[in-house]
Each structure stands twice: as C-alpha cells, then as structure tokens.
Design a protein around this motif. Structure first.
Motif, PDB file in Angstrom:
ATOM      1  N   GLY A  23       0.810  -1.343   0.060  1.00 18.52           N
ATOM      2  CA  GLY A  23      -0.087  -0.161  -0.095  1.00 18.52           C
ATOM      3  C   GLY A  23       0.831   1.261  -0.133  1.00 18.52           C
ATOM      4  O   GLY A  23       0.446   2.184   0.547  1.00 18.52           O
ATOM      5  N   LEU A  24       2.208   1.003  -0.564  1.00 20.72           N
ATOM      6  CA  LEU A  24       2.895   2.446  -0.694  1.00 20.72           C
ATOM      7  C   LEU A  24       2.802   3.132  -1.784  1.00 20.72           C
ATOM      8  O   LEU A  24       2.373   2.739  -2.884  1.00 20.72           O
ATOM      9  CB  LEU A  24       4.384   1.803  -0.444  1.00 20.72           C
ATOM     10  CG  LEU A  24       4.805   1.064   0.933  1.00 20.72           C
ATOM     11  CD1 LEU A  24       6.081   0.593   0.769  1.00 20.72           C
ATOM     12  CD2 LEU A  24       4.649   1.964   1.998  1.00 20.72           C
ATOM     13  N   SER A  25       2.948   4.395  -1.684  1.00 21.07           N
ATOM     14  CA  SER A  25       2.862   5.107  -2.904  1.00 21.07           C
ATOM     15  C   SER A  25       3.858   4.669  -3.940  1.00 21.07           C
ATOM     16  O   SER A  25       4.977   4.309  -3.301  1.00 21.07           O
ATOM     17  CB  SER A  25       2.849   6.804  -2.579  1.00 21.07           C
ATOM     18  OG  SER A  25       1.802   7.127  -1.632  1.00 21.07           O
ATOM     19  N   THR A  26       3.799   5.201  -5.110  1.00 22.33           N
ATOM     20  CA  THR A  26       5.036   5.111  -6.154  1.00 22.33           C
ATOM     21  C   THR A  26       5.803   6.067  -6.115  1.00 22.33           C
ATOM     22  O   THR A  26       5.578   7.165  -6.469  1.00 22.33           O
ATOM     23  CB  THR A  26       4.268   5.032  -7.430  1.00 22.33           C
ATOM     24  OG1 THR A  26       3.366   3.741  -7.217  1.00 22.33           O
ATOM     25  CG2 THR A  26       5.218   4.466  -8.618  1.00 22.33           C
ATOM     26  N   TYR A  27       7.157   5.847  -5.637  1.00 19.95           N
ATOM     27  CA  TYR A  27       8.239   6.747  -6.040  1.00 19.95           C
ATOM     28  C   TYR A  27       9.306   6.246  -6.885  1.00 19.95           C
ATOM     29  O   TYR A  27       9.412   4.915  -7.134  1.00 19.95           O
ATOM     30  CB  TYR A  27       8.957   7.202  -4.769  1.00 19.95           C
ATOM     31  CG  TYR A  27       7.953   7.798  -3.721  1.00 19.95           C
ATOM     32  CD1 TYR A  27       7.755   9.411  -3.675  1.00 19.95           C
ATOM     33  CD2 TYR A  27       7.360   7.295  -2.973  1.00 19.95           C
ATOM     34  CE1 TYR A  27       6.869   9.750  -3.044  1.00 19.95           C
ATOM     35  CE2 TYR A  27       6.319   7.762  -1.924  1.00 19.95           C
ATOM     36  CZ  TYR A  27       6.020   9.262  -2.136  1.00 19.95           C
ATOM     37  OH  TYR A  27       5.286  10.017  -1.404  1.00 19.95           O
ATOM     38  N   SER A  28      10.442   6.877  -7.018  1.00 20.52           N
ATOM     39  CA  SER A  28      11.548   6.242  -8.257  1.00 20.52           C
ATOM     40  C   SER A  28      12.343   5.441  -7.247  1.00 20.52           C
ATOM     41  O   SER A  28      12.715   4.459  -7.645  1.00 20.52           O
ATOM     42  CB  SER A  28      12.340   7.581  -8.901  1.00 20.52           C
ATOM     43  OG  SER A  28      12.750   8.308  -7.783  1.00 20.52           O
ATOM     44  N   TYR A  29      12.348   5.620  -6.046  1.00 12.77           N
ATOM     45  CA  TYR A  29      13.156   4.747  -5.065  1.00 12.77           C
ATOM     46  C   TYR A  29      12.758   5.163  -3.516  1.00 12.77           C
ATOM     47  O   TYR A  29      11.992   6.179  -3.358  1.00 12.77           O
ATOM     48  CB  TYR A  29      14.772   5.243  -5.273  1.00 12.77           C
ATOM     49  CG  TYR A  29      15.364   6.383  -4.727  1.00 12.77           C
ATOM     50  CD1 TYR A  29      15.560   6.568  -3.440  1.00 12.77           C
ATOM     51  CD2 TYR A  29      15.255   7.405  -5.362  1.00 12.77           C
ATOM     52  CE1 TYR A  29      16.073   7.680  -2.705  1.00 12.77           C
ATOM     53  CE2 TYR A  29      15.757   8.843  -5.143  1.00 12.77           C
ATOM     54  CZ  TYR A  29      15.895   8.821  -3.725  1.00 12.77           C
ATOM     55  OH  TYR A  29      16.632  10.136  -3.247  1.00 12.77           O
ATOM     56  N   LEU A  30      12.850   4.213  -2.740  1.00 16.62           N
ATOM     57  CA  LEU A  30      12.701   4.294  -1.470  1.00 16.62           C
ATOM     58  C   LEU A  30      14.064   4.043  -0.503  1.00 16.62           C
ATOM     59  O   LEU A  30      14.822   3.406  -0.792  1.00 16.62           O
ATOM     60  CB  LEU A  30      11.657   3.400  -0.786  1.00 16.62           C
ATOM     61  CG  LEU A  30      10.390   3.502  -1.553  1.00 16.62           C
ATOM     62  CD1 LEU A  30       9.540   2.494  -0.657  1.00 16.62           C
ATOM     63  CD2 LEU A  30       9.935   4.912  -1.261  1.00 16.62           C
ATOM     64  N   ASN A  31      14.160   4.764   0.623  1.00 17.33           N
ATOM     65  CA  ASN A  31      15.324   4.420   1.509  1.00 17.33           C
ATOM     66  C   ASN A  31      15.075   3.523   2.459  1.00 17.33           C
ATOM     67  O   ASN A  31      13.918   3.625   3.107  1.00 17.33           O
ATOM     68  CB  ASN A  31      16.070   5.689   2.087  1.00 17.33           C
ATOM     69  CG  ASN A  31      16.849   6.487   0.937  1.00 17.33           C
ATOM     70  OD1 ASN A  31      17.468   5.987   0.003  1.00 17.33           O
ATOM     71  ND2 ASN A  31      16.754   7.765   0.914  1.00 17.33           N
TER      72      ASN A  31
END
Length: 525
Positions: free
Chosen positions: A90-98
C-alpha cells in the motif's frame, strides 16, 4: 541480556527517545539487506544478521525523507547468518525508497541502509550493506536532509562527496551526527566543503581542516568508529538574557539570536572531545534580526565563565553575518555607537571609532582615547589577540618578567602560542616597554600569517619596497616584516621617504594598523 534495536525516524526528538527505549536492539556485527523488491506499491526483501532476534523492524522513507512505513520481520532461515523476511504494501509510487534496518551500539557506524528502486523486475539489487559499506544504492545528491535524530548515512554522504565538491546537510533539528569515515578519504582535498545548516545558521567546514585521527585518539576509537557532532542551536533563555545584559553593559543591543556553533568528536563510552582547528578559521553564517551598519555592528563570542563578550571576525551582508573563528562558542551580533571627545577631527578618528565599536580597542576613559599616547608591548599584544578572536590562556611561563597574576599573562600566552610575539635574548618580554613601529609591524604581519592572509614578498621585492625610504637602514631586524606590511598596505611611511621604524608607536597608529590588518584578512567589511 536481551539485545535491543535503535532506529532512526523523522519523528521529533521526544518520540525518538521513547522509541529507542521501547524497541529491542540488535548489536549486528554483520548485517544487511538482500533480495529487495519494490513494485506495485509493495516492498519485500530480507534483512540478515549474525545475531538472532525476531523483534527488529525495517523503516521506509520516500526520497524527501518522509517516513512511509515501519514493518516487522519474520525469521526464515539460517545460512551462516540469520535471515528475516519483511514486506510492506500500500505504498505510494516513487522512483526509489530508502530502507533503514536494525542498528548496533554505535548508531552511525553500524546502521544498515539501502535504497530500493521502483522496478518491474521481481528482484532489485542483490546484497545490502551496513554503515561501513562502499556506496551501494543511495541516490547521490549535493543536499542531504537530516532528521531531528541527527542521523547521517555514511554511504549517502560518501556517495555525495564522490560526485560533488560541496555537500549540504539540511537539519530538521539542532545537530548532525556525521560518520568520520565518510569524510576521511577527502580530507586532503581543499575543494571539498561540508555545509551544515538549519534555521539558526550555517556552518561551513572545509574537509581539509579536519584532524580526524587525533580526534579519534582523544575519544578512544578508530576513525572508522568516530562520529562528528555538529551543532547549531539556540542558546537557552537564561544564557540569551546573560548575553543581552553583557551587551547592555557595553552600551550595545543585540541584532541577532544567540546561537551555539559547536563541533565535537564522539567516541567510546560517550566520551567527547572538541575538534582542534589550529589556526583554521571556519565560517558560520548567523541570521540577523535587522539590517545593520557594518561600522557599528560586531559579532561577539560569549564566555560563559566570565560572562564577557569579545570581538569575533565577521563580514556583514544584508541581514546576515559571516563569522570567522577557529573555535566553538556561543555567538551573537551586537550594535554599538561609541565615540571619544579627543578623537574628533583626528586623522585616525574613523579607524579608532570603528575598532571601538568592534570591541577591539578601548578608551582610556569612557570619553577619551588619548590617540597620541604611546602603547606598551603588552597592551598591543592584547589588541592583536582580540583582533584574531583568540581565547586567552590561563597563564604564561614563557617569560621571566610575566607573572601569572599579571593582567596581560593570558594575552601574552595566547600571542606566544599563535607565534605572534617572541621575547628578548635574556628571556624577558618587557611588557611595560613602549612598542616601536618596527615591533608593531612585525606583530601585525605575524597576525596576518596566523590568519592565512600574509602576502609573499621575495628578497627582490623586499629590496624594492624598502629602497624608497632613506632611513630603511635603521631597521634592526624586521626588514622582511616591514616590507610585507608595506606590500599589504598595513603601514605607510612617516613621510614619503622616511619609515621611522625605531620611533615609538602611538595608540592612533596601533588602531590604524589593526584596522588594516582586519581589512586585509577579510575579517571585517
């Protein structure tokens, strides 16, 4: 004893402290991420360790540093290390996550982190890495957000300095915890600059001034385990009130907040030690509460022991002051409007008034300066020490005629340490003797050298500079210093063709030379 986990979040400091007490810590000696995937709003993967625990958690942040999720882990298999699987949906879409994993006893040195990139491939990036890793998946940037916890990723900082000469740490809180190992390979490069900034001010730290090994030795750790704590914090209300009162005693008012700029090393058993900057002047930018007249404003550092304010080199621009000093302290800007009845119309009036407002020179009384009076060697040593913003030492045993109880013992000690003064062959300093222009020029030029602003003058240039003065042969020993002072615009001749090197210097001449010293070193506007 049950291991515990120390995590990093973007929460406020109180929340961080509560979480750090509640969640278990894993003292990982070998740990990292592997088989991490990020697609369709879901992150899955494995975090591994050589310590068994099922209580650890993984923290997930978007590229702007906002926390998206905290997820627990499930033990899966032992294959030389313990493997724990995790998943968050259920996470939003980003180019990357840390991703942040469990950390050990030295939070900055032992943390586990990895960036996971959005992909259609079910597996992104094979292995993870810990705080000592060599770069891995962090997206490089010349600006890094630092949460209230102060945590700075070693790998992210290392990657950024590999690509940029200037890297800025933007603080949410009052301090940054910087892993020294991320800086160590760049300390010989004069182009590398670390900026630490928040709403209280900005610290500019050239990496080539960092003496990391001696600092690590002083706190009982290796450089790889050393943490630099850089703080930019508002003074307490009690301290701010004390600074306001000290300014009022001088006839001044505050034009800024009172801010503590500080750098220390953190080591074993929470041991701390100040960073030794030698004669390297670091810049700190302090916001002002109003636009000031640079001739009537001065930056000051506050001595909490004596409750006194002292001049600090600073250049003013708009509503900010760039403060330059080689030590940590509480800093502020104050405004003054001093004048002396006996300097009106004097050739040195503007220089005397300027330095009185800068707290560099004092009047003989509140209303008189006595500009044509001679000045002693001890008095001028005190003025030079003030001009450089140096802290005075407790005593000076270098000279047999300087006792620890003398008012000038501390300034003489500071001037000796800075290699600004030396004594006579008989081991005396002769503090009460009137200083002559030759001695005065030599001390000013040595102060220029300490500030890193001394111009080079060759023997040929020296000869040419001195040749136009018919009394140059009267210079006893300071031929080079006087030539340098002429080249830097510090001294003029008494006339077009006379120097008067052996003549007694006056208080007006001393103030003028100091003003030119500060201007040449870019220590004042």
């Amino acid at each position: 004893m049950k291991p515990a986990i120390l995590q990093k979040t973007a929460q406020v400091t109180v929340t961080l402290l509560i979480l750090s007490m509640l969640l278990p810590v894993l003292a990982f000696a070998s740990s990292g991420f592997k088989n991490v995937s990020y697609k369709n709003g879901t992150v899955t993967g494995t975090v591994y360790s050589d310590v068994y625990s099922v209580s650890s958690q993984v923290y997930m942040y978007d590229p702007s540093g906002h926390q998206l999720a905290v997820t627990g882990v499930t033990y899966s298999v032992y294959d030389g290390v313990y493997n724990y699987s995790f998943s968050a949906s259920g996470l939003s879409t980003y180019s990357y996550l840390n991703l942040y994993g469990p950390v050990g006893g030295t939070p900055v040195a032992d943390s586990v982190y990895q960036a996971v990139y959005l992909t259609t491939d079910p597996v992104n990036g094979g292995g993870g890495y810990g705080g000592g890793g060599g770069g891995g998946g962090w997206a490089s940037s010349d600006s890094i957000s630092v949460y209230a916890s102060g945590f700075v990723s070693s790998d992210q900082l290392l990657n950024s300095f590999n690509q940029y000469d200037t890297v800025t740490l933007s603080l949410s809180g009052d301090f940054a915890l910087i892993p020294a190992k991320a800086l160590n390979s760049f300390t010989s490069d004069p182009k590398k600059l670390l900026k630490v900034t928040n709403s209280n001010g900005t610290y500019s730290i050239p990496l080539n001034v960092l003496k990391l090994q001696p600092l690590a030795d002083s706190v009982g750790v290796s450089v790889d385990d050393l943490t630099l704590k850089v703080s930019i914090s508002q003074a307490s209300s009690a301290t701010a009130n004390s600074v306001t009162a000290a300014a009022a005693q001088l006839g001044g008012t505050l034009a800024s907040s009172v801010v503590d700029f500080n750098i220390v090393g953190l080591g074993k058993d929470n041991k701390t030690a100040p960073l030794d900057l030698g004669n390297s002047y670091l810049s700190r930018t302090l916001p002002l509460t109003k636009t000031v007249n640079p001739n009537q404003a001065t930056a000051v550092w506050y001595n909490e022991s004596t409750q006194k304010l002292s001049f600090v080199p600073a250049v003013f621009s708009g509503q900010s002051a760039e403060i330059k000093r080689n030590g940590s302290s509480l800093y502020a800007v104050i405004e003054l409007n001093k004048s002396f009845n006996d300097t009106h119309g004097h050739w040195a009036e503007s220089n005397i008034t300027l330095l009185a407002n800068k707290l560099v020179v004092d009047g003989v009384t509140d209303t008189t300066f006595q500009p044509e009076r001679s000045i002693t060697r001890a008095e001028f040593a005190a003025l030079v020490v003030r001009s450089l913003g140096l802290a005075t030492t407790g005593t000076s045993s270098s000279f047999k005629d300087v006792a620890a109880s003398d008012w000038f013992a501390g300034v003489v000690g500071a001037a000796v340490n800075a290699k600004i003064i030396d004594g006579y062959e008989d081991g005396t300093f002769r503090p009460s003797a009137s200083i002559n222009r030759e001695e005065l020029a030599a001390m000013v030029v040595r102060a220029l050298a300490y500030a890193g602003a001394k111009p080079d003058v060759s023997s040929e240039q020296q000869a040419a500079l001195l040749a136009k003065f018919k009394d140059a042969s009267s210079i006893v020993w300071a031929q080079n210093e006087i030539a340098v002072a002429i080249s830097a615009g510090i001294i003029d001749g008494m006339t077009d063709d006379t120097l008067g090197a052996r003549g007694t210097a006056t208080r007006a001449q001393s103030a003028t030379m100091l003003k030119r010293l500060l201007t040449s070193a870019k220590f004042i506007n």
